[in-house]
Design an enzyme around this catalytic site. Structure first.
Site, PDB file in Angstrom:
ATOM      1  N   ASP A 142       0.926  -1.123  -0.116  1.00  0.00           N
ATOM      2  CA  ASP A 142       0.019   0.025  -0.089  1.00  0.00           C
ATOM      3  C   ASP A 142       0.731   1.250  -0.205  1.00  0.00           C
ATOM      4  O   ASP A 142       0.715   2.275  -0.668  1.00  0.00           O
ATOM      5  CB  ASP A 142      -0.991  -0.024   1.194  1.00  0.00           C
ATOM      6  CG  ASP A 142      -1.577   1.075   1.606  1.00  0.00           C
ATOM      7  OD1 ASP A 142      -2.549   1.674   0.882  1.00  0.00           O
ATOM      8  OD2 ASP A 142      -1.274   1.944   2.541  1.00  0.00           O
ATOM      9  N   GLU A 168      -2.244  -5.648  -3.285  1.00  0.00           N
ATOM     10  CA  GLU A 168      -1.328  -4.698  -2.531  1.00  0.00           C
ATOM     11  C   GLU A 168      -0.048  -5.649  -1.771  1.00  0.00           C
ATOM     12  O   GLU A 168       1.110  -5.169  -1.828  1.00  0.00           O
ATOM     13  CB  GLU A 168      -1.953  -4.017  -1.401  1.00  0.00           C
ATOM     14  CG  GLU A 168      -2.830  -2.871  -1.714  1.00  0.00           C
ATOM     15  CD  GLU A 168      -3.511  -2.338  -0.875  1.00  0.00           C
ATOM     16  OE1 GLU A 168      -3.756  -0.912  -0.705  1.00  0.00           O
ATOM     17  OE2 GLU A 168      -3.768  -2.811   0.382  1.00  0.00           O
TER      18      GLU A 168
END
EC number: 3.1.26.3
Lengths: 244, 244
Positions: A65, A133
């Site tokens: 992320d 992610e």
């Protein structure tokens, strides 16, 4: 002994298969397969490290992320030299929205690699974005920032990020192009065919003709997306005519 | 002509001075000074680019915030192999908190470089953190991610980030050490002296003696910080004794 041999053998065969699948998606040979394995380990397996702490993809999700955020910020900063901080922040939120990341994870079909005790269909939709992610996090650990940046450009920015669309200026290049052809009495035709090639994923290829002349091509995991990619390319090719 | 010459001359002299100051803080020669100038341009100046859009440090702040987030995430991921995603997120929030970034900006004395129409003392405290982020953004543009990562390690992580402290396990190495000395009937002494050296910023150096033997040294922009750094070093040196 035979039994042990069998286990070792089947284990390395499994690794070999996973290695090849990762190589196909990544476009390069993974250096340390363990990072990618962790990226697909679901918490339901209750795997732990030697200190008894959980191993699953959630830590990599945290890392991915952050790296994704940094790469996208850098891209937007350079791509939009006139946008202020607020606009840049807004654009980034749109690109890394849960909805968008889920779409990316779906397109890479990451869910099929998940190692879990939960039946595959029982995951919520967010698993796609989470896996995406975590996958970015694994690439970062395995190959470093620059490499990861290239992967994000190739798999996120180039195929999916469209500043004009995100700004709400253009919602569909296909409709824009059809409208322009109607107004200018031109014949537009999309020629689509399914094309699996050597890829793990099914792909669609499309050729776009205007007045029987091929203007552009597109390729994506759905017919609609491939048409949109071809339309966008045609739009930029014909922009000097369209915007007159 | 003379007038023009004077302007050009004074301008390049000013640039030369700014260049040298940046070089001192950065520890390397800046490649493109314009990035650093933008990092210190306040919106009150109402500067604009050739398209009439504002130029100030806010765009760079957006970029620096993202890069900092990514570097810290990567550091924590490796430093805390047993922490789960929630703990990692919490730790990062503490490190990049507005309060902490303001402190970093203050220590680098970034405020004195600000180009603005507002008197320097009238900025809120947050200007420090904002400038620090913009400065990181400028370094990233000027020298790339790896270089920026090194700068963050040297200026943020090494001097300020202390996992044990952030986890609330240790709040002050100095008090911990004093307590241990009292319990073990040892004499502890901090010898502090002001030391500007060749630095732009005033620094304090401290030597820490236990039973008249020098155990460690510390150096920072405040007496308190220098003592804490020396205490931390002494703590790690004597850890095998302290934790018995």
């Amino acid at each position: 002994m035979n039994f042990i041999k069998k286990i070792t053998h089947s284990h390395s065969e499994q690794d070999e298969e996973f290695f090849l699948l990762m190589k196909k998606i990544l476009g390069y040979r993974p250096r340390n397969l363990e990072f990618y394995k962790e990226a697909f380990t679901h918490s339901s397996l209750k795997k732990t490290n030697k200190n008894g702490h959980p191993i699953n993809y959630e830590r990599l999700e945290f890392l991915g992320d952050a790296v994704l955020g940094s790469v996208i910020a850098n891209y937007l900063f350079k791509k939009m030299p006139n946008a202020d901080e607020g606009t840049l922040t807004q654009m980034r939120s749109k690109i890394v929205s849960r909805e968008h990341l889920n779409e990316l994870g779906k397109d890479l079909e990451l869910k099929k690699f998940v190692d879990s005790t939960i039946p595959n269909q029982n995951f919520g939709d967010n698993i796609y974005g989470n896996l995406f992610e975590a996958f970015i996090g694994a690439i970062h650990l395995d190959k470093g920032y620059s490499f990861c940046e290239k992967f994000i450009y190739r798999n996120v920015i180039e195929p999916y990020v469209d500043i004009e669309k995100l700004e709400g200026k253009i919602t569909s290049y296909k409709s824009l192009l059809i409208e322009w052809c109607q107004k200018n009495k031109k014949k537009i035709k999309y020629q689509v065919y399914e094309d699996t090639g050597n890829d793990v994923l099914k792909h669609f290829s499309v050729k776009l003709f205007i007045d029987n002349e091929m203007v552009s091509k597109g390729r994506a995991t759905s017919k609609k997306k491939a048409e949109e990619i071809a339309s966008k390319r045609a739009f930029y090719k014909l922009q000097h005519l369209i915007e007159q």
